[in-house]
Scaffold this active site. Structure first.
Site, mmCIF file in Angstrom:
data_model
loop_
_atom_site.group_PDB
_atom_site.id
_atom_site.type_symbol
_atom_site.label_atom_id
_atom_site.label_comp_id
_atom_site.label_asym_id
_atom_site.label_seq_id
_atom_site.Cartn_x
_atom_site.Cartn_y
_atom_site.Cartn_z
ATOM 1 N N LYS A 89 0.808 -1.373 0.075
ATOM 2 C CA LYS A 89 -0.012 0.062 0.178
ATOM 3 C C LYS A 89 0.809 1.411 -0.162
ATOM 4 O O LYS A 89 0.412 2.123 -0.570
ATOM 5 C CB LYS A 89 -1.062 0.170 1.320
ATOM 6 C CG LYS A 89 -2.060 -1.305 1.294
ATOM 7 C CD LYS A 89 -3.220 -0.776 0.408
ATOM 8 C CE LYS A 89 -4.222 -1.949 0.166
ATOM 9 N NZ LYS A 89 -5.159 -1.501 -0.751
ATOM 10 N N GLU A 111 -9.571 6.304 3.408
ATOM 11 C CA GLU A 111 -10.371 4.997 3.842
ATOM 12 C C GLU A 111 -9.560 3.773 3.966
ATOM 13 O O GLU A 111 -8.479 3.685 3.515
ATOM 14 C CB GLU A 111 -11.559 4.498 2.936
ATOM 15 C CG GLU A 111 -10.947 3.921 1.902
ATOM 16 C CD GLU A 111 -10.124 4.122 0.904
ATOM 17 O OE1 GLU A 111 -9.900 5.296 0.664
ATOM 18 O OE2 GLU A 111 -9.100 3.409 0.169
ATOM 19 N N SER A 377 1.514 -9.910 -0.977
ATOM 20 C CA SER A 377 1.278 -8.302 -0.818
ATOM 21 C C SER A 377 1.629 -7.782 0.631
ATOM 22 O O SER A 377 1.714 -6.725 0.819
ATOM 23 C CB SER A 377 -0.232 -8.168 -1.226
ATOM 24 O OG SER A 377 -0.845 -8.877 -0.405
#
Ligand SMILES: Cc1ncc(COP(=O)(O)O)c(C=O)c1O
Length: 393
Positions: A89, A111, A377
């Site tokens: 991210k 968010e 990830s």
């Protein structure tokens, strides 16, 4: 056929910007500037420098020998779990905070579902000294408590979303509402390849560093740039978009997208959008969406907070509809088993989102000389309580 966004933000029939008039100026400012800003030498230099010195890129491409032996194929892991803050991210939040600064914004909203994007946003806000408000569903606040604490420690305000399923979709609604009310000074850092144009394309470009690195790393290790398959889990689809990006136009590279089947595709408790979704509009984008026959959004469910989204980004809807991507759904049970297996076989505890990608190895057979890159990830620290409760550790 193109698998990237056209100038209007469409991937085939999906994408676009279906937004209320009051959001138009915000999105338009971004749309008019994002490509040009990303191509500026100064911007590129600062982005690359931070990815290297702050995030710790390039992340390794690791040959997983024991896993490869078990499944009789050649498996490489792209180690996004080793990024600063523990997941992919941050590649996107670094890019977007630089974009926000360049556009003169001094307040950031975001968010978050699993909390990884919230932490990555709070982190870059601390780095740049900008105010940060993160919207998070009440249920997610409970199941991702360590990440909530991290956000607070980094100086962010975490605001609970109390409507609907009290998860990611509802947090996104709250963030959009905030943005409408604060159009001038605020930049909304969306955490995946979702939302109105230009977000899906902008986020995919920031995350494309993943496949850019895979190419040269694989060349070093295997003497060829292209794997036979790239596998990634899909919530909104940002780690997948980044892992696929530089392979999209090469039909020899198989693209495998793994969604959360939750308690089973037909259980009424899942997030398997490609299997269950119909064309609809969510958060400003035309895409595949889980919905009732009269068009109400179905509440999604997955044991992993990061895959608990009723839609997918428009790139993935197009990859599914066009047949370019192979879509597989994995249940909670199989994902948890795969997470435990990776921990024991390779000494790597994955995020539960990533565990879904590994679970396909049980059923999706590969040739022994296939090179399969699985995008790992994120790391499992944030999910430790869920693993502990589930396996009674
Ligand atoms: C570790 C990890 N993987 C995957 C995801 C899913 O998001 P995306 O599909 O945008 O990569 C998340 C979301 O929070 C995450 O934390």
């Amino acid at each position: 056929m193109s698998y990237n966004a056209d100038s209007r933000g469409y991937y085939g029939e999906f994408g676009g910007a279906f937004i209320p008039e009051m959001l138009y100026p915000n999105c338009e400012e971004l749309r008019q500037n994002y490509v040009q800003v990303m191509q500026e030498d100064f911007f590129k230099k600062e982005f690359q420098q931070l990815l290297k010195d702050y995030v710790g890129r390039p992340t390794p491409l690791y040959f997983a020998e024991r896993l490869s032996n078990k499944y009789n194929t050649k498996i490489y892991l792209k180690r996004e779990d080793l990024c600063h803050t523990g997941a992919h991210k941050v590649n996107n939040t670094i890019g977007q905070i630089l974009m926000a600064k360049r556009l003169g914004k001094n307040r950031i909203i975001a968010e978050t579902g699993a909390g990884q994007h919230g932490v990555a946003t709070a982190t870059v806000c601390a780095l740049m000294g900008l105010e940060c408000v993160v919207y998070m569903g009440e249920i997610d606040i409970e199941r991702q408590a360590p990440n909530v604490a991290r956000m607070k420690m980094l100086g962010a305000e975490v605001r609970p979303a109390k409507s609907g399923s009290r998860t990611l979709k509802d947090a996104t609604n709250e963030a959009i509402r905030d943005w409408i009310n604060n159009p001038v000074d605020t930049h909304y850092i969306i955490g995946s390849v979702v939302g109105p144009h230009p977000y899906p394309d902008m986020v995919a470009r920031f995350q494309s560093v993943i496949s850019e690195e895979i190419k040269w790393q694989l060349k070093e290790k295997e003497g060829k740039e292209n794997p036979d398959y790239v596998v990634a889990c899909v919530g909104g689809g940002s780690n997948a978009a980044g892992a696929y990006y530089h392979f999209l136009d090469n039909p020899k590279v198989g693209i495998i997208a793994v969604e959360a089947a939750g308690k089973g595709i037909d259980s009424g408790e899942s997030a398997a959008t490609s299997a269950l979704g119909k064309v609809g509009i969510i958060h400003g984008s035309k895409t595949l969406l889980m919905q009732t026959t009269d068009g109400q959004i179905t509440e999604p469910y997955s044991i992993s907070a990061g895959l608990d989204y009723p839609g997918v980004g428009p790139m993935h809807a197009h990859l599914f509809k066009s047949g370019r991507g192979e879509f597989i759904s994995i249940t909670d049970v199989d994902a948890m088993k795969a997470g435990l297996e990776l921990s024991k076989l390779e000494g790597i505890i994955p995020a539960i989102e990533s565990s879904h990608a590994f679970a396909i190895l049980e059923t999706r057979k590969f040739e022994s000389d296939d090179v399969v890159v699985i995008n790992l990830s994120g790391r499992g620290d944030k999910d430790l309580n869920t693993y502990i409760d589930y396996f009674k550790l």
